[in-house]
Design a protein around this motif. Structure first.
Motif, short mmCIF file in Angstrom:
data_model
loop_
_atom_site.label_atom_id
_atom_site.label_comp_id
_atom_site.label_asym_id
_atom_site.label_seq_id
_atom_site.Cartn_x
_atom_site.Cartn_y
_atom_site.Cartn_z
N PRO A 27 41.90 42.83 48.08
CA PRO A 27 41.65 41.96 46.91
C PRO A 27 42.07 42.48 45.61
O PRO A 27 42.39 43.75 45.52
N ILE A 42 38.67 36.53 39.73
CA ILE A 42 39.25 36.72 40.97
C ILE A 42 39.48 35.01 41.49
O ILE A 42 38.59 34.35 41.38
N VAL A 43 40.50 34.87 42.35
CA VAL A 43 40.89 33.83 42.81
C VAL A 43 40.00 33.46 44.55
O VAL A 43 40.44 34.30 45.12
N ALA A 393 46.11 37.10 42.50
CA ALA A 393 46.40 36.39 43.73
C ALA A 393 47.58 36.37 44.49
O ALA A 393 47.77 36.29 45.61
N SER A 396 48.34 39.48 46.24
CA SER A 396 47.59 39.99 47.28
C SER A 396 48.03 39.15 48.41
O SER A 396 48.03 37.78 48.51
N GLN A 398 45.65 38.22 50.42
CA GLN A 398 44.47 37.42 50.75
C GLN A 398 44.40 36.45 49.80
O GLN A 398 43.56 35.78 49.63
N GLY A 399 45.40 36.55 48.67
CA GLY A 399 45.55 35.20 47.69
C GLY A 399 45.44 33.99 48.25
O GLY A 399 45.71 33.80 49.28
N SER A 400 45.77 33.05 47.08
CA SER A 400 45.67 31.73 47.63
C SER A 400 47.06 31.16 48.04
O SER A 400 47.23 30.19 48.35
#
Length: 623
Positions: A27, A42-43, A393, A396, A398-400
């Motif tokens: 994250p 955080i997204v 985001a 990462s 793991q972002g959108s």
């Protein structure tokens, strides 16, 4: 280059790079480290931004830290509610600043805590712990705030957060941005990107249906909060955002606290807290009651303030916030009618009078075409953290999945001093970041083996009138006649606005690198821009005089060269003219450009025609 060491030849290469950044596995949070309040976002997996609340449900963290004499440290809300006598606030104003900074010296007069110089001459805070004086650097204090925000996010996600994107004011210089990174390291956070606050606000506006879907749009971000006003104009295109201009005023606010202080000599920090609460409430209600028990000499403070009183008290300050708007428009070359959307950021942007002034400035129109002129689609207190979270985001895995292309700009031009004392600009003000530009310079003297590079920042034509950022020497230049060596000077400014300068001799391959840290405050940057505009005519006059002197010196050098090649009679004529010119220059150091040109023309008329193939080049002149 330093005067007389290097001479300008020709521009070699100019390239603007948009570098792709490697994503991290884990994250990444977005943090707005504010002057008055901070917050973290955080997204979420569903693609929407979440501003993470603290244990009490408050999404904003007061940017305050209190130190008890027994060593106890209180952060955020705990610091504001404590009766500690060592409550530290506005520490963001101290980050990366020299203690001797003139603007800082004005600021610290309003602080109830003691600001001192640390071992490096930087601003720091002196507190008392167990009877002993202890110096706390602003990075240490800021790291406590960042650690609190990191803890919020880690508990919310159920795992430790190690990476962040942090927002800063657009005019934070290198030293201030570096200080933010140091503070983050103290909180065990790696900063993947520093993003300018106006850019973050513009990102937030275009996300999740808040802003219109358009291929091209001009946005003006108006960020008012914590005693500062920052304005940036950005151009939104299909593939990203480009900052066109930035401006601001770093010294606003405090008027309400001063009004309350007139009732007695009470605790300033308590007044500031109550004044801040009153200001925020007056944005939504017509009047508020301010009460402080035992405020001064054991007496309570009780006063009712109306919105009308507050607006009258601060009217001149509200009007001042329009000046950065005008400056940014002028710098970007745009008219106010070109602006499609005004994005409000910062807690004070919710003040009705401020919104009224902005609306009237943009001709009283609430709508420009199909777009809303003043947009309040996202909470002004959270819009910067919202944008920082979107950028986080994108960094990462793991972002959108949303890819963001951001282009910020340099606040001032960057360059070096060349022969004649000129400021030779390598990267111009408002150049999109990251930026990279290289120019080739040469030596002045035969067989010169070293040279000094002086790096300047500013808009004035003569280097001496700009800010010296640093200097370094390049050694081991291959011996050669003057003007022959090629010294490549490369300027790089990264996406965080940090500057590096490289100088390399193409013959020997020897070179040096300088990481430049500017100490210019937001206020000083604004002053320098205004000075360059107000002194433009004077600068042009100095520039013309320096150019004329350089031309005359070139001619004198040509006369010496011609004398070496000519027959005896002509050689005597050339030398006599050269000596006359040199003597005249020494005796007329303050001569105007026209007088210098006339003297050169007079000398040209007294000698035979010079052999043009042997004439000296302006690239080799030393003053």
């Amino acid at each position: 280059m330093s005067c007389g060491r290097f001479c300008f030849l020709v521009p070699f290469l100019a390239a603007l790079l948009v570098a792709g950044e490697e994503k991290v596995d884990g994250p990444v949070i977005g943090i707005d480290l504010g002057t008055t309040f901070s917050c973290v976002g955080i997204v979420a997996p569903h693609g929407l931004v979440e501003i993470i609340p603290g244990p009490s449900g408050q999404r904003l963290l007061p940017s305050q830290v209190a130190f008890e004499e027994d060593g106890t440290v209180l952060v955020g809300e705990a610091a504001t509610s404590a009766g500690a006598s060592q409550r530290i606030f506005d520490v963001k104003r101290l980050l990366g600043r020299s203690f001797k900074d003139t603007a800082l010296q004005r600021d610290i007069k309003n602080f109830p805590f003691k600001v001192v110089a640390d071992s490096d001459g930087r601003a720091a805070v002196s507190i008392t712990v167990k009877g002993k004086a202890v110096v706390k650097r602003p990075e240490e204090i800021s790291s406590l705030l960042l650690a609190q925000l990191k803890q919020r996010a880690s508990e919310h996600l159920g795992r430790e957060v190690l990476h962040a994107v942090i927002s800063v004011p657009a005019f934070f210089d290198d030293a201030m941005r570096t200080a933010v990174k140091v503070a983050a390291a103290g909180a065990k956070l790696e900063v993947l990107r520093i993003i300018n606050e106006p850019t973050a606000a513009a990102l937030a506006y275009g996300h999740g249906g808040h802003g219109p879907s358009t291929a091209r749009e001009i946005l003006l971000v108006y960020d008012l909060g914590g005693g500062t006003c920052d304005v940036s104009i950005l151009q939104r295109e299909a593939d990203g955002l480009k900052v066109l201009a930035s401006s601001g005023d770093p010294h606003l606010g405090g008027r309400l606290a001063e009004r309350l202080a007139s009732h007695g000599d009470g605790a300033l920090e308590r007044l500031r807290i109550e004044a801040e609460k009153a200001k925020r409430r007056l944005s939504s209600v017509p009047q508020v009651a301010v009460k402080l028990e035992g405020f001064a000499n054991g007496k309570d403070l009780s006063e009712t303030l109306t919105r009308a009183q507050f607006e009258k008290l601060n009217d001149d300050l509200f009007q001042r916030t329009l000046e950065p708007v005008k400056t940014a428009l002028k710098d970007s070359g745009l008219a106010k009618s070109d602006v499609n959307t005004v994005i409000l950021a910062g807690g004070s942007a919710r003040i009705p009078k401020v919104q009224q002034l902005l609306s009237e400035f943009f001709d009283g129109k609430e709508n420009l075409g199909r777009r809303t002129a003043l947009t309040r689609s996202i909470n002004p207190d959270e819009v910067v953290a919202h944008g920082a979270a979107l950028q986080a985001a994108a960094l990462s895995v793991q972002g959108s999945g949303q890819e963001l292309r951001l282009i910020d700009v340099t606040p001032l031009s960057l360059g070096i001093q060349t022969a004649g004392g000129f400021m030779t600009t390598v990267i111009k003000r408002n150049t999109p970041l990251p930026a990279e530009n290289m120019m080739i310079f040469s030596t002045h003297k035969d067989n010169q083996e070293s040279a000094t590079v002086k790096v300047f920042q500013g808009e004035r034509l003569m280097a001496k009138n700009n800010h010296l950022m640093g200097s370094f020497q390049i050694k081991g230049i291959s011996p050669a006649p003057r003007g022959v060596p090629q010294i490549q000077v490369l300027f790089k400014v990264d996406v965080n606005g940090l500057v590096a300068v490289e100088a390399t001799d193409s013959g020997s391959g020897k070179g040096e690198v300088l990481k430049v840290a500017s100490e210019l405050s937001h206020e000083r940057i604004e002053e320098m821009i205004q000075e360059s505009e107000s002194l433009e005519k004077e600068d042009q006059k100095d520039f013309a005089r320096a150019e004329a002197k350089m031309a005359l010196k070139l001619f004198i050098r040509s006369l010496h060269h011609a004398a070496e090649m000519a027959l005896e009679d002509d050689a005597s004529t050339f030398l006599a003219a050269a000596n006359e010119g040199a003597d005249w220059l020494a005796a007329n150091a303050d001569a105007e450009a026209e007088e210098i040109h006339e003297k050169r023309e007079e000398l040209e008329g007294n000698v035979p025609e010079l052999p043009t193939a042997k004439a000296a080049s302006a690239a080799e002149v030393e003053t």
